[in-house]
Design a protein around this motif. Structure first.
Motif, PDB file in Angstrom:
ATOM      1  N   ALA A  47       0.796  -1.222   0.000  1.00 34.72           N
ATOM      2  CA  ALA A  47       0.000   0.000   0.000  1.00 34.72           C
ATOM      3  C   ALA A  47       0.831   1.276   0.000  1.00 34.72           C
ATOM      4  N   SER A  48       1.930   1.276   0.724  1.00 38.77           N
ATOM      5  CA  SER A  48       2.816   2.447   0.694  1.00 38.77           C
ATOM      6  C   SER A  48       4.182   1.956   1.133  1.00 38.77           C
ATOM      7  N   SER A  49       5.178   2.811   1.001  1.00 38.32           N
ATOM      8  CA  SER A  49       6.511   2.253   1.240  1.00 38.32           C
ATOM      9  C   SER A  49       6.689   1.860   2.713  1.00 38.32           C
ATOM     10  N   GLY A  50       6.050   2.607   3.623  1.00 38.82           N
ATOM     11  CA  GLY A  50       6.191   2.242   5.033  1.00 38.82           C
ATOM     12  C   GLY A  50       5.345   1.048   5.435  1.00 38.82           C
ATOM     13  N   SER A  51       4.433   0.634   4.553  1.00 40.92           N
ATOM     14  CA  SER A  51       3.540  -0.461   4.929  1.00 40.92           C
ATOM     15  C   SER A  51       4.198  -1.829   4.837  1.00 40.92           C
ATOM     16  N   GLY A  52       5.383  -1.868   4.277  1.00 44.80           N
ATOM     17  CA  GLY A  52       6.069  -3.160   4.157  1.00 44.80           C
ATOM     18  C   GLY A  52       6.788  -3.511   5.445  1.00 44.80           C
ATOM     19  N   THR A  53       8.128  -3.565   5.349  1.00 46.01           N
ATOM     20  CA  THR A  53       8.918  -3.933   6.524  1.00 46.01           C
ATOM     21  C   THR A  53       8.647  -3.000   7.696  1.00 46.01           C
ATOM     22  N   GLY A  54       8.463  -1.720   7.395  1.00 48.46           N
ATOM     23  CA  GLY A  54       8.230  -0.756   8.464  1.00 48.46           C
ATOM     24  C   GLY A  54       7.055  -1.172   9.325  1.00 48.46           C
ATOM     25  N   MET A  55       5.971  -1.564   8.677  1.00 44.67           N
ATOM     26  CA  MET A  55       4.784  -1.953   9.428  1.00 44.67           C
ATOM     27  C   MET A  55       4.999  -3.268  10.162  1.00 44.67           C
ATOM     28  N   THR A  56       5.719  -4.195   9.525  1.00 47.88           N
ATOM     29  CA  THR A  56       5.993  -5.462  10.212  1.00 47.88           C
ATOM     30  C   THR A  56       6.723  -5.187  11.524  1.00 47.88           C
ATOM     31  N   LEU A  57       7.732  -4.326  11.455  1.00 49.51           N
ATOM     32  CA  LEU A  57       8.482  -4.019  12.666  1.00 49.51           C
ATOM     33  C   LEU A  57       7.610  -3.282  13.675  1.00 49.51           C
ATOM     34  N   TRP A  58       6.763  -2.407  13.164  1.00 48.21           N
ATOM     35  CA  TRP A  58       5.854  -1.663  14.050  1.00 48.21           C
ATOM     36  C   TRP A  58       5.003  -2.646  14.855  1.00 48.21           C
TER      37      TRP A  58
END
Ligand code: HEM
Ligand SMILES: [Cu+2]
Lengths: 190, 614
Positions: free
Chosen positions: B193-204
């Motif tokens: 969905a957006s660049s932060g929704s990948g690994t960033g969201m997983t880590l979040w």
């Protein structure tokens, strides 16, 4: 650091109380999942399916394991060493059988065509039962430690060992009752 | 007996105290600690409290710095930000022809998201509850430590781990999660969905699940300690309001954080296992996804079932701290002690049945909204009871205007100004206009953000001597207070006007909106004060760390002439808190100016015919 806490006669032991508080937290997690389940189901587009028999057997298995562990605890306190060890072992085997049966239950369900990617009802089923098994695995780990103690240490009834065993058995009863609740819930609200 | 000397005090505890056989177990070396077990993997609640505080401070600086950067974008959209490129790297896009650097829009969202996540969870939940529940529960109820010191240590380390994971997510090439602190799907559910929704969201997600575990472990301990480990004579109705608030907060946290965890597990399943709990009819780049049948509103319910109580998890401890600090520094009993406790309970209970006021325009049934509006507006009643009682406590008091007291007063004003707007938004008809505008931002920053910070500051200035046996500098403290108070109002007051004019929150730029262009100056004004506020907090940090080593030494065990038990412990903290017996409690915590006595500590026996309870 256990010395910090002194058991006051007539009062519930703080660690046991802490365990109960923790169980309340876990219960809330499942309450949330089952509520979400009800909400989602009432919104329609819901697939009904019947459960493979594994889940009935696993239910029997975990209920029996609770009885065995209860017996083992009573035997421990009353000085029946062999009963204590035997029933602990039986409880452990029945408990492990529960996990194995759940696993085969899932594969059977999957073979029936209920998968994660399909209707949300399947997703909920796997998620709820899966998270429950994770909590059972915690109990099994505790049972393993209890067994290592039971079979390696000299049999002795001390307050400390009694408390620890009590905590483990309490937790086990909790995951057992939780399962019975979840199973009935899943059966009734399809 | 008001001027009872320290010496007599010790004798009193030793003669009349309660022997719990604690010290019989001392066998020399057993308590020798090394660096690792003393400062790092400590199980002592006093040390864990400092760990929470200092970790919280770290995150406060990070979270605040984020806000300064996105405020620069909002206040000075024309200026070049090329100068922060060394820090932010590729997130500052420099136009090669003009040399003007701009914040990348994706990163703007990431900053807003991280600012919210970090401040709400790491600073105002862990940093506030973690610090003060740990420090004060055992000391104020007369316990040697928490019910399970080991679990208490785990609680801190889960928090720490959560922090490390979140921090790491700031540096990955796709950037941290950028879909708002509430992490609504589909932005949070679809990695593409957006660049932060990948690994960033997983880590979040992983980070916040660790955080939930931390809160639950901590909460179990707080509840058990309050219920099981109170010293002799410390009935529930004699507990200071601070302990009451930590206790009630812990219960709320224990009941609601697991619900958030459930929502997160479902989100993880949607992200990784292909389920569609929250996804339905989604088009990405013109392509329809095959994920159907889910409901994003379901996530919102699960999130806000925690999310709303969470704001009270943040504010209740601040309220408890403020009540306690206020009573000490006005030298008067807190007005309406029981009403204070009952209102805490009512707020806590009601906070669990109003969550959908965050969803009035999400497409929930408007009839359902009536119910939620009703209870939302009703929650103003117990809130007002508290405000009324604080004001009445102040009335006619002998106020010491020192730094902790100033922050206490600041808390009360902020809570009033921020709380009033809640009643507007709680009305779902009005909220259609106000939702997702700066009005909301103004509301919650005053009532929760700044107010909770003020409660925390009041607590830190007040209990610093208990933590480090030294005082913080008063002059710096006062500058910190007045500066921050002025900045807080300068930043958030104008935002009410922006909000009523319809300026939406979370927008990267207002340049292209004819209707909002004339707010450019107001945005500049806000940004300038945000920058000043940021530097004022550095002043606090300098004061804090300088005072740890060089502050004025504490020479008296009870410098504020306070009644509660923590001030009967020795100046140099010891393992087990009291060197000998535990104090026995004879009265409530608020006997200030009673009869002819200026203050009477809780462990002083009653005189003939005196009543100890209220
Ligand atoms: C009189 C009491 C209060 C009422 C009636 C009230 C009402 C509301 C309503 C209706 C909203 C949703 C507005 C919208 O999104 O359209 C809201 C948002 C919010 N409130 Fe309150 N509130 C009150 C007190 C508080 C307190 C004490 C806190 C925190 C300590 C708080 C923190 C928040 C936060 C954080 C949000 C925004 C969440 C977000 O969308 O990111 N409120 N409030
Ligand atoms: Cu709310």
């Amino acid at each position: 650091m256990e010395h910090v806490i002194r058991f006051q006669p007539g009062k519930i032991h703080p660690q046991k109380f802490a365990l109960w508080v923790g169980m309340a937290g876990i219960a809330m997690m499942f309450a949330a999942l089952t509520s979400a389940y009800v909400v989602k189901q009432s919104a329609g587009n819901w697939l009904e399916f019947s459960f493979p028999n594994h889940f009935y057997f696993s239910t029997i298995s975990i209920v029996l394991s609770s009885f065995a562990l209860h017996k083992s605890f009573v035997d421990y306190k009353t000085g029946n060493e062999s009963g204590y060890k035997w029933f602990l072992f039986i409880g452990f085997i029945l408990g492990s059988a529960f996990v194995v049966l759940q696993y085969f239950g899932w594969t059977a369900l999957y073979a029936m065509g209920v998968d994660l990617k399909g209707n949300a009802s399947g997703g909920f089923f796997y998620l709820i039962t899966g998270l429950h098994v994770i909590h059972v695995l915690g109990g099994i780990a505790a049972l393993i430690v209890t067994m290592l103690n039971a079979f390696s240490l000299k049999y002795k009834v001390t307050e400390k060992r009694k408390l620890r065993f009590d905590l483990v058995v309490n937790y086990w009863h909790f995951v057992d009752i939780l399962w019975v609740y979840l199973f009935i819930f899943l059966l009734v609200i399809k | 007996m008001a001027n009872i000397s320290i010496h007599e005090d010790d004798i009193l505890i030793n003669e009349q105290g309660f022997n719990d056989h604690f010290h019989e177990h001392h066998h020399g070396d057993k308590y020798k600690t090394n660096f690792l077990s003393h400062y790092v993997f400590s199980t002592d609640h006093k040390m864990i409290s400092k760990q929470f505080l200092i970790t919280g401070m770290f995150w406060a600086v990070v979270g605040a710095a984020f806000s300064v950067i996105f405020r620069l974008q909002l206040g000075f959209p024309e200026e070049s930000l090329a100068w922060i490129k060394p820090l932010l790297g590729k997130w500052i896009v420099v136009d090669p022809s003009t040399g003007i650097g701009k914040l990348a829009p994706e990163f703007y969202y990431a900053l807003v998201t991280m600012h919210g996540t970090v401040i709400v969870f790491f600073v105002l939940t862990a940093g506030l509850s973690g610090t003060f529940s740990n420090l004060l529960i055992p000391l104020q109820v007369g316990a040697r430590d928490m019910a399970s010191p080991f679990m208490n240590m785990l609680s801190y380390w889960f928090f720490f781990t959560a922090g490390v994971i979140m921090f790491y997510s700031l540096f990955i090439s796709t950037g941290p999660f950028a879909g708002g602190w509430v992490a609504y799907p589909p932005l949070s559910a679809l990695p593409q969905a957006s660049s932060g929704s990948g690994t960033g969201m997983t880590l979040w997600l992983i980070s916040l699940i660790c955080f939930v575990i931390s809160v639950v472990l901590g909460g179990i301990n707080y509840i058990t300690t309050v219920l099981n480990l109170r010293t002799k004579g410390m009935t529930m109705w004699r507990m200071p309001l601070s302990v009451w608030s930590f206790f009630i907060t812990a219960i709320v946290g224990l009941l609601t954080f697991p619900v958030l965890a459930s929502g997160f597990f479902m989100l993880i399943a949607d992200r990784s296992l292909g389920t569609s709990f929250f996804l339905s009819d989604i088009f990405i780049a013109g392509q329809a996804l095959d994920r159907v049948g889910g409901s994003p509103i379901l996530y919102q319910h699960l999130f806000w079932f925690l999310g709303h109580p969470e704001v009270y998890i943040i504010i209740l401890p601040a309220m408890g701290i403020v009540s306690e600090v206020m009573s000490v520094h006005v030298r008067k009993p807190i007005f309406g002690y029981r009403a204070m406790v009952y209102s805490l309970m009512t707020i806590a209970f009601m906070s669990c049945i109003v969550w959908a006021h965050h969803m009035f325009v999400s497409g929930i049934n408007p009839f359902l909204s009536n119910f939620f509006s009703f209870f939302t507006i009703l929650i103003a009643v117990p809130s007002s009871v508290k405000v009324f009682n604080w004001l009445t406590t102040l009335y006619g008091g002998n106020i010491r205007l020192n730094t902790p007291m100033l922050f206490t007063l600041g808390f009360v004003t902020l809570f009033i100004s921020g709380g009033l707007t809640g009643v507007f938004m709680g009305n779902h008809v009005l909220d259609i206009q106000m939702h997702d505008t700066y009005f909301i931002v103004a509301h919650f920053h005053l009532v929760m953000g700044v107010a909770a910070f003020f409660g925390m500051f009041a607590g830190v200035y007040h209990w610093f001597p208990k933590m480090y046996s030294r005082f913080m500098n008063e002059t710096l403290g006062k500058i910190h207070f007045w500066g921050t108070l002025i900045c807080a109002y300068a930043i958030f007051w104008p935002q009410h006007y922006l909000g009523l004019a319809g300026v939406p929150r979370r927008y990267y730029s207002f340049d292209s909106f004819e209707a909002f262009k004339h707010f450019a100056d107001m945005n500049k004004f806000i940004t300038i004060f945000a920058i000043i506020a940021f530097f004022l907090q550095l002043l606090f940090l300098i004061n804090f760390f300088y005072s740890i080593w060089h502050g004025k030494k504490m020479t008296n065990k009870n410098p504020w002439k306070s009644n509660t038990l923590e001030w009967t412990t020795p100046i140099e903290p010891t393992h087990g808190n009291w060197p000998g017996n535990l104090p026995v409690v004879h009265r409530w915590a608020y006997d200030y100016n009673k009869d002819d006595r200026e203050y009477v500590m809780q462990h002083i026996p009653l005189k003939d015919g005196e009543v100890g309870d209220h």
